[in-house]
Enzyme design. Structure first.
Site, PDB file in Angstrom:
ATOM      1  N   CYS A 183     124.677   5.324  65.324  1.00 16.23           N
ATOM      2  CA  CYS A 183     124.116   5.492  64.019  1.00 16.23           C
ATOM      3  C   CYS A 183     122.690   4.993  64.794  1.00 16.23           C
ATOM      4  O   CYS A 183     122.049   3.760  65.149  1.00 16.23           O
ATOM      5  CB  CYS A 183     124.344   5.115  62.875  1.00 16.23           C
ATOM      6  SG  CYS A 183     122.940   5.138  61.100  1.00 16.23           S
TER       7      CYS A 183
ATOM      8  N   CYS B 115     117.158  12.384  55.758  1.00 14.60           N
ATOM      9  CA  CYS B 115     116.055  12.780  55.685  1.00 14.60           C
ATOM     10  C   CYS B 115     114.960  13.079  56.328  1.00 14.60           C
ATOM     11  O   CYS B 115     115.363  14.040  57.318  1.00 14.60           O
ATOM     12  CB  CYS B 115     115.301  10.837  56.885  1.00 14.60           C
ATOM     13  SG  CYS B 115     113.934  10.542  57.446  1.00 14.60           S
TER      14      CYS B 115
ATOM     15  N   GLU C 290     124.809   4.181  55.062  1.00 16.03           N
ATOM     16  CA  GLU C 290     125.197   3.473  55.715  1.00 16.03           C
ATOM     17  C   GLU C 290     124.389   1.878  55.290  1.00 16.03           C
ATOM     18  O   GLU C 290     123.593   1.416  55.372  1.00 16.03           O
ATOM     19  CB  GLU C 290     124.836   3.477  57.103  1.00 16.03           C
ATOM     20  CG  GLU C 290     126.190   4.908  57.860  1.00 16.03           C
ATOM     21  CD  GLU C 290     126.374   4.755  58.892  1.00 16.03           C
ATOM     22  OE1 GLU C 290     126.290   5.372  59.154  1.00 16.03           O
ATOM     23  OE2 GLU C 290     124.927   3.587  59.858  1.00 16.03           O
TER      24      GLU C 290
ATOM     25  N   CYS D 184     112.385  12.700  62.676  1.00 17.02           N
ATOM     26  CA  CYS D 184     111.994  12.389  63.993  1.00 17.02           C
ATOM     27  C   CYS D 184     113.092  12.588  65.178  1.00 17.02           C
ATOM     28  O   CYS D 184     114.048  12.840  64.779  1.00 17.02           O
ATOM     29  CB  CYS D 184     111.584  10.957  63.571  1.00 17.02           C
ATOM     30  SG  CYS D 184     111.232  10.774  62.882  1.00 17.02           S
TER      31      CYS D 184
ATOM     32  N   LEU E 279     105.741   3.526  65.319  1.00 15.03           N
ATOM     33  CA  LEU E 279     104.698   4.022  65.636  1.00 15.03           C
ATOM     34  C   LEU E 279     105.287   4.524  66.976  1.00 15.03           C
ATOM     35  O   LEU E 279     104.878   6.096  67.191  1.00 15.03           O
ATOM     36  CB  LEU E 279     103.986   2.497  66.819  1.00 15.03           C
ATOM     37  CG  LEU E 279     102.595   3.177  66.981  1.00 15.03           C
ATOM     38  CD1 LEU E 279     101.062   2.261  66.659  1.00 15.03           C
ATOM     39  CD2 LEU E 279     102.067   3.739  68.600  1.00 15.03           C
ATOM     40  N   HIS E 280     106.324   3.925  67.942  1.00 12.64           N
ATOM     41  CA  HIS E 280     106.753   5.030  68.731  1.00 12.64           C
ATOM     42  C   HIS E 280     105.500   5.327  70.658  1.00 12.64           C
ATOM     43  O   HIS E 280     106.353   5.077  71.128  1.00 12.64           O
ATOM     44  CB  HIS E 280     107.729   5.924  68.261  1.00 12.64           C
ATOM     45  CG  HIS E 280     109.197   5.291  67.868  1.00 12.64           C
ATOM     46  ND1 HIS E 280     109.286   3.578  67.771  1.00 12.64           N
ATOM     47  CD2 HIS E 280     109.343   5.523  66.380  1.00 12.64           C
ATOM     48  CE1 HIS E 280     110.238   3.973  66.850  1.00 12.64           C
ATOM     49  NE2 HIS E 280     110.216   4.679  65.978  1.00 12.64           N
TER      50      HIS E 280
ATOM     51  N   GLY F  62     116.668   7.000  55.874  1.00 14.09           N
ATOM     52  CA  GLY F  62     115.449   7.707  55.258  1.00 14.09           C
ATOM     53  C   GLY F  62     114.358   7.073  55.603  1.00 14.09           C
ATOM     54  O   GLY F  62     114.629   5.969  56.140  1.00 14.09           O
TER      55      GLY F  62
ATOM     56  N   SER G 130     110.238  -0.345  56.363  1.00 17.63           N
ATOM     57  CA  SER G 130     109.705  -0.258  57.370  1.00 17.63           C
ATOM     58  C   SER G 130     109.386   1.568  57.272  1.00 17.63           C
ATOM     59  O   SER G 130     109.792   2.381  56.581  1.00 17.63           O
ATOM     60  CB  SER G 130     111.256   0.170  58.549  1.00 17.63           C
ATOM     61  OG  SER G 130     110.798   0.882  59.730  1.00 17.63           O
TER      62      SER G 130
HETATM   63  N1  SAH Z   1     112.479   5.665  58.108  1.00 16.06           N
HETATM   64  C1  SAH Z   1     112.014   5.366  57.954  1.00 16.06           C
HETATM   65  C2  SAH Z   1     113.011   3.595  58.171  1.00 16.06           C
HETATM   66  C3  SAH Z   1     114.403   3.757  58.946  1.00 16.06           C
HETATM   67  S1  SAH Z   1     114.809   4.393  60.343  1.00 16.06           S
HETATM   68  C4  SAH Z   1     111.819   4.722  59.541  1.00 16.06           C
HETATM   69  O1  SAH Z   1     111.873   5.469  60.264  1.00 16.06           O
HETATM   70  O2  SAH Z   1     111.038   3.513  60.380  1.00 16.06           O
HETATM   71  C5  SAH Z   1     114.707   2.713  60.901  1.00 16.06           C
HETATM   72  C6  SAH Z   1     114.089   2.782  62.885  1.00 16.06           C
HETATM   73  O3  SAH Z   1     114.985   2.671  63.654  1.00 16.06           O
HETATM   74  C7  SAH Z   1     112.285   3.392  62.933  1.00 16.06           C
HETATM   75  O4  SAH Z   1     111.951   2.042  63.362  1.00 16.06           O
HETATM   76  C8  SAH Z   1     113.334   4.316  63.770  1.00 16.06           C
HETATM   77  O5  SAH Z   1     111.751   4.749  64.671  1.00 16.06           O
HETATM   78  C9  SAH Z   1     114.087   3.878  64.271  1.00 16.06           C
HETATM   79  N2  SAH Z   1     114.994   4.762  65.612  1.00 16.06           N
HETATM   80  C10 SAH Z   1     115.635   5.575  64.722  1.00 16.06           C
HETATM   81  N3  SAH Z   1     116.745   6.489  65.453  1.00 16.06           N
HETATM   82  C11 SAH Z   1     116.333   5.186  66.251  1.00 16.06           C
HETATM   83  C12 SAH Z   1     116.832   5.281  67.461  1.00 16.06           C
HETATM   84  N4  SAH Z   1     118.122   6.568  67.927  1.00 16.06           N
HETATM   85  N5  SAH Z   1     116.930   4.909  68.499  1.00 16.06           N
HETATM   86  C13 SAH Z   1     116.495   3.649  68.452  1.00 16.06           C
HETATM   87  N6  SAH Z   1     115.531   3.116  67.081  1.00 16.06           N
HETATM   88  C14 SAH Z   1     115.740   4.208  66.625  1.00 16.06           C
HETATM   89 FE1  SF4 Z   2     113.670   9.598  59.103  1.00 16.35          FE
HETATM   90 FE2  SF4 Z   2     112.984   7.164  59.946  1.00 16.35          FE
HETATM   91 FE3  SF4 Z   2     114.455   8.768  61.225  1.00 16.35          FE
HETATM   92 FE4  SF4 Z   2     112.360   9.748  61.139  1.00 16.35          FE
HETATM   93  S1  SF4 Z   2     113.100   6.811  63.074  1.00 16.35           S
HETATM   94  S2  SF4 Z   2     113.926  10.885  61.082  1.00 16.35           S
HETATM   95  S3  SF4 Z   2     111.522   8.494  59.306  1.00 16.35           S
HETATM   96  S4  SF4 Z   2     114.642   7.588  58.964  1.00 16.35           S
END
Ligand code: SAH
Ligand code: SF4
Length: 370
Positions: free
Chosen positions: A350, A126, A90, A130, A232-233, A175, A207
């Site tokens: 997504c 990926c 996407e 997470c 970071l989260h 990814g 990112s």
């Molecule tokens: N893999 C990289 C980049 C892609 S994800 C990363 O994790 O940084 C881009 C961002 O979207 C990241 O900060 C990720 O933690 C966040 N993200 C993923 N799923 C999410 C969701 N369901 N709600 C909000 N943010 C989310």
């Molecule tokens: Fe992968 Fe980023 Fe999603 Fe974590 S948040 S699973 S690193 S795409």
């Protein structure tokens, strides 16, 4: 062998030397492909017939096609891009509108048109797993090549509305970019090349969930000029590891050290992404811990209320909690912004593409200067 789309001018120089063509043609071929987006050798009018025929033999095929194209009322466009083997990723185009996405640099002349930000993918799925992320739930299907990564921008450039301009790129699609370092760094070099797409380094944000060795490598390879965003989260190791398995390998204290070592140019800030998950990381004590972690760092925080993912019990906190968290960070001297999803009328959630969403400043205070 390098795909023709992922060859830099110096790679073309080598190819052309093998074909017995003069070196200066390398820049011409590169410009046709990257600056003008032309893949048909017959349209490359300033090249001799012989070279055009050779290029045709080389097979200058597009690496992807648009399988699905959705447009939201606010002008956001969401694309499903299908690659040669049938796998799809996407990408989203977000115009900076009245309520639009942030332009990280600003200062556009009106005649430049609306700046558009494109969110691109780097892997199919990926491997990081997470738990709040749709891409993570699916696991890694395959890496994308540098040719595929930049091809998303060729498609995006062709789809921006008339008068608008593709200005910013965020590596926030599917990814983990730093888990595909070689292809991503080549894609970055292709994107920055002044004879090609010509993006400014400040306008491109990578990112990452926090792959420490690759953060250092990115800093070295690009002199710290690529904008860095860190997912970071969660501000402590135990709960961060539960949400983001990568934290077991690269714990927070090491990650923070790596960020402090990133050779950030003056007046630039690292973006800290913080997805708020209801009842998990949304207490004021978490905001305090986050502020402590960022003490003295040149950083700003993007708060993202979690975007619900099908079959996933986690979700966003109520708006009042988001606001309280935001206010507490400001009170602690941390520049903080809340990002909200754009393109709400586009179906299909997504996980991470929400991040490309609209960014809303709730309140402005003087940012902390380190
Ligand atoms: N893999 C990289 C980049 C892609 S994800 C990363 O994790 O940084 C881009 C961002 O979207 C990241 O900060 C990720 O933690 C966040 N993200 C993923 N799923 C999410 C969701 N369901 N709600 C909000 N943010 C989310
Ligand atoms: Fe992968 Fe980023 Fe999603 Fe974590 S948040 S699973 S690193 S795409």
């Amino acid at each position: 062998m390098l795909h023709p789309i992922e060859r830099l001018p110096e790679d073309w120089a080598e190819t052309l030397a093998r074909w017995g063509e003069p070196r200066y043609r390398a820049a011409q071929v590169f410009k046709w492909i990257h600056a003008r987006g032309v893949l048909d050798p017959d349209a490359m009018t300033d090249l001799p017939k012989r070279l055009r025929a050779r290029l045709a033999e080389e097979g200058l095929q597009p690496t992807m096609e648009v399988a699905l194209h959705q447009r939201a009322e606010d002008g956001t466009q969401k694309l499903l891009l299908q690659m040669g083997d049938g796998r799809a990723v996407e990408s989203v185009l977000i115009p900076q509108g009245s309520s639009g996405a942030e332009d990280p640099v600003g200062g556009d002349e009106p005649e430049d048109g609306r700046p558009v930000t494109q969110c691109i993918s780097t892997q199919v799925g990926c491997a990081m797993g997470c738990v709040f992320c749709a891409s993570g739930m699916a696991g890694l299907k395959r890496q994308m090549s540098a040719a595929e990564i930049v091809s998303q921008l060729f498609v995006g450039r062709g789809l921006v509305d008339e008068g608008d301009r593709l200005r910013n790129v965020v590596f926030m699609g599917m990814g983990e970019p730093l888990h595909n370092y070689d292809a991503v760094s080549r894609a970055l070099r292709l994107m920055f090349h002044p004879d090609g797409l010509g993006f400014g380094t400040r306008r491109v944000t990578v990112s990452t969930s926090g792959l420490i060795p690759e953060i250092a490598r990115l800093g070295e390879d690009f002199g710290g000029k690529v904008q860095l965003a860190i997912s970071l989260h969660v501000p402590d190791d135990e709960r961060r590891s539960a949400l983001m398995p990568i934290n077991r390998r690269y714990p927070l204290s090491d990650l923070m050290k790596a960020l402090r070592r990133y050779p950030l140019p003056k007046r630039r800030r690292i973006t800290i992404e913080y997805t708020l998950v209801a009842g998990y990381n949304d207490e004021l004590a978490d905001a305090d811990r986050l502020a402590d972690l960022l003490k003295g760092m040149s950083a700003k925080v993007n708060l993202i209320p979690m975007n619900p993912v099908p079959d996933n019990p986690l979700g966003p906190p109520p708006w009042s909690v988001v606001e309280a968290f935001h206010d507490r960070l400001w009170d602690r001297g941390v520049s903080t912004f809340v990002r909200r999803r754009k393109g709400d009328d586009i179906a299909a959630a997504c996980g991470q593409l929400v991040l490309a969403g609209e960014k809303k400043k709730i309140r402005v205070k003087v940012p902390v200067v380190s």
